[in-house]
Motif scaffolding. Structure first.
Motif, PDB file in Angstrom:
ATOM      1  N   GLU A 186      10.977  -2.518   3.013  1.00 24.05           N
ATOM      2  CA  GLU A 186       9.832  -2.962   2.399  1.00 24.05           C
ATOM      3  C   GLU A 186       9.158  -3.523   0.986  1.00 24.05           C
ATOM      4  N   ASN A 187       8.766  -4.705   0.870  1.00 23.85           N
ATOM      5  CA  ASN A 187       8.561  -5.360  -0.193  1.00 23.85           C
ATOM      6  C   ASN A 187       7.085  -4.222  -0.549  1.00 23.85           C
ATOM      7  N   ILE A 188       6.943  -3.421  -1.485  1.00 27.94           N
ATOM      8  CA  ILE A 188       5.672  -3.315  -2.344  1.00 27.94           C
ATOM      9  C   ILE A 188       5.184  -3.193  -3.220  1.00 27.94           C
ATOM     10  N   THR A 189       3.612  -2.639  -3.964  1.00 21.53           N
ATOM     11  CA  THR A 189       3.987  -2.813  -5.278  1.00 21.53           C
ATOM     12  C   THR A 189       3.674  -1.056  -5.597  1.00 21.53           C
ATOM     13  N   TYR A 190       4.227  -0.198  -6.807  1.00 20.83           N
ATOM     14  CA  TYR A 190       4.402   0.319  -7.904  1.00 20.83           C
ATOM     15  C   TYR A 190       3.960   0.061  -8.856  1.00 20.83           C
ATOM     16  N   GLU A 191       2.544   1.396  -8.655  1.00 25.23           N
ATOM     17  CA  GLU A 191       2.636   1.087 -10.661  1.00 25.23           C
ATOM     18  C   GLU A 191       2.830   2.705 -10.687  1.00 25.23           C
ATOM     19  N   LEU A 192       3.319   2.070 -12.299  1.00 23.99           N
ATOM     20  CA  LEU A 192       4.363   3.569 -13.265  1.00 23.99           C
ATOM     21  C   LEU A 192       3.697   3.073 -14.601  1.00 23.99           C
ATOM     22  N   ASN A 193       3.152   4.147 -15.378  1.00 23.72           N
ATOM     23  CA  ASN A 193       2.697   4.572 -15.854  1.00 23.72           C
ATOM     24  C   ASN A 193       1.659   2.875 -16.985  1.00 23.72           C
ATOM     25  N   GLY A 194       1.161   2.829 -15.931  1.00 17.90           N
ATOM     26  CA  GLY A 194      -0.122   1.774 -16.004  1.00 17.90           C
ATOM     27  C   GLY A 194       0.123   0.155 -15.434  1.00 17.90           C
ATOM     28  N   ILE A 195       1.529   0.251 -15.324  1.00 13.98           N
ATOM     29  CA  ILE A 195       2.068  -1.431 -15.379  1.00 13.98           C
ATOM     30  C   ILE A 195       2.603  -1.257 -14.082  1.00 13.98           C
ATOM     31  N   THR A 196       1.917  -2.079 -13.041  1.00 14.96           N
ATOM     32  CA  THR A 196       2.289  -2.760 -11.600  1.00 14.96           C
ATOM     33  C   THR A 196       3.608  -3.512 -11.920  1.00 14.96           C
ATOM     34  N   TYR A 197       4.290  -2.984 -11.307  1.00 16.57           N
ATOM     35  CA  TYR A 197       5.567  -3.774 -10.206  1.00 16.57           C
ATOM     36  C   TYR A 197       5.999  -3.944  -8.715  1.00 16.57           C
ATOM     37  N   LYS A 198       6.369  -4.949  -9.077  1.00 15.51           N
ATOM     38  CA  LYS A 198       7.245  -5.307  -6.918  1.00 15.51           C
ATOM     39  C   LYS A 198       7.974  -4.435  -7.075  1.00 15.51           C
ATOM     40  N   ALA A 199       8.470  -3.375  -6.536  1.00 14.28           N
ATOM     41  CA  ALA A 199       8.607  -2.306  -5.966  1.00 14.28           C
ATOM     42  C   ALA A 199       9.552  -2.250  -4.369  1.00 14.28           C
ATOM     43  N   ILE A 200      10.192  -2.140  -4.133  1.00 11.69           N
ATOM     44  CA  ILE A 200      11.116  -1.521  -2.527  1.00 11.69           C
ATOM     45  C   ILE A 200      11.376  -0.470  -2.126  1.00 11.69           C
ATOM     46  N   LYS A 201      10.774  -0.111  -0.904  1.00  9.43           N
ATOM     47  CA  LYS A 201      11.000   1.379  -0.546  1.00  9.43           C
ATOM     48  C   LYS A 201      11.659   0.610   1.001  1.00  9.43           C
ATOM     49  N   VAL A 202      12.969   2.074   0.781  1.00 10.62           N
ATOM     50  CA  VAL A 202      13.699   2.064   1.983  1.00 10.62           C
ATOM     51  C   VAL A 202      13.809   4.222   2.484  1.00 10.62           C
ATOM     52  N   GLY A 203      12.936   4.378   3.549  1.00 11.48           N
ATOM     53  CA  GLY A 203      12.214   5.132   4.229  1.00 11.48           C
ATOM     54  C   GLY A 203      11.396   5.753   3.363  1.00 11.48           C
ATOM     55  N   ASP A 204      11.723   7.054   2.648  1.00  9.70           N
ATOM     56  CA  ASP A 204      11.240   7.343   1.364  1.00  9.70           C
ATOM     57  C   ASP A 204      11.616   7.602   0.374  1.00  9.70           C
ATOM     58  N   LYS A 205      12.387   6.017  -0.096  1.00 15.96           N
ATOM     59  CA  LYS A 205      13.106   6.274  -1.148  1.00 15.96           C
ATOM     60  C   LYS A 205      12.321   4.781  -1.778  1.00 15.96           C
ATOM     61  N   ILE A 206      12.353   4.946  -3.117  1.00 20.01           N
ATOM     62  CA  ILE A 206      11.418   3.447  -3.717  1.00 20.01           C
ATOM     63  C   ILE A 206      11.987   3.754  -5.184  1.00 20.01           C
ATOM     64  N   TYR A 207      12.339   2.054  -5.196  1.00 21.10           N
ATOM     65  CA  TYR A 207      12.623   1.500  -6.356  1.00 21.10           C
ATOM     66  C   TYR A 207      12.185   0.240  -7.292  1.00 21.10           C
ATOM     67  N   ILE A 208      12.148   0.030  -8.699  1.00 24.64           N
ATOM     68  CA  ILE A 208      11.340  -0.892  -8.845  1.00 24.64           C
ATOM     69  C   ILE A 208      12.705  -2.039  -8.897  1.00 24.64           C
ATOM     70  N   PRO A 209      13.327  -2.961  -8.631  1.00 26.35           N
ATOM     71  CA  PRO A 209      14.600  -4.043  -8.733  1.00 26.35           C
ATOM     72  C   PRO A 209      14.540  -4.867  -9.933  1.00 26.35           C
ATOM     73  N   ASP A 210      13.146  -5.060 -10.817  1.00 28.20           N
ATOM     74  CA  ASP A 210      13.046  -5.692 -11.449  1.00 28.20           C
ATOM     75  C   ASP A 210      12.150  -5.404 -13.034  1.00 28.20           C
ATOM     76  N   LYS A 211      12.513  -4.763 -13.818  1.00 27.12           N
ATOM     77  CA  LYS A 211      11.579  -4.399 -14.404  1.00 27.12           C
ATOM     78  C   LYS A 211      10.568  -4.721 -15.254  1.00 27.12           C
ATOM     79  N   GLU A 212      11.011  -6.117 -14.791  1.00 26.34           N
ATOM     80  CA  GLU A 212      10.478  -7.612 -15.902  1.00 26.34           C
ATOM     81  C   GLU A 212       9.538  -8.146 -14.690  1.00 26.34           C
ATOM     82  N   GLN A 213       9.154  -7.573 -13.156  1.00 27.30           N
ATOM     83  CA  GLN A 213       8.658  -8.089 -12.356  1.00 27.30           C
ATOM     84  C   GLN A 213       7.672  -7.549 -12.016  1.00 27.30           C
ATOM     85  N   THR A 214       5.806  -7.820 -13.333  1.00 34.71           N
ATOM     86  CA  THR A 214       5.293  -7.273 -13.075  1.00 34.71           C
ATOM     87  C   THR A 214       3.881  -8.001 -11.844  1.00 34.71           C
ATOM     88  N   ILE A 215       3.285  -7.394 -11.471  1.00 31.48           N
ATOM     89  CA  ILE A 215       1.955  -8.367 -10.954  1.00 31.48           C
ATOM     90  C   ILE A 215       0.316  -8.134 -12.257  1.00 31.48           C
TER      91      ILE A 215
END
Length: 107
Positions: free
Chosen positions: A78-107
């Protein structure tokens, strides 16, 4: 230069996805990508630990012999958005695991 790599892939033949880390197994990121493509997998995202941000996946110990499976699930990741420390990023979700592949890709 780091050789800790994280890859998100999809297997169209068996309809599953995964997040996998390598820490010392490959010298260059393209080697990991090439290996996965040769095995019939589609590379969705690939980055090194200088570029990605962990959400709920911790980094693995150095291992120059093994792939480290972090998550797997049926279907595509799943391609999702995720907010971390007040910044919204493009993120990846597989099952219940999430990470942000590129910290430069903000929304």
């Amino acid at each position: 230069m780091t050789n800790y790599f994280r890859i998100t892939g999809y297997c169209p033949e068996d309809n599953y996805c995964f997040i996998m880390d390598t820490n010392g197994l490959f010298e260059k990121m393209w080697q990991l990508s090439s290996y996965c493509i040769q095995k019939g997998l589609k590379v969705i995202e690939i980055s090194n630990d200088e570029k990605f941000l962990d959400v709920n996946i911790t980094k693995a110990e150095r291992d120059t012999e093994h792939f480290i499976l972090r998550a797997n699930a049926d279907g595509k990741p799943e391609n999702i958005t995720y907010e971390l420390n007040g910044i919204t990023y493009k993120a990846i979700k597989v099952g219940d695991k999430i990470y942000i592949p590129d910290k430069e890709q903000t929304i």
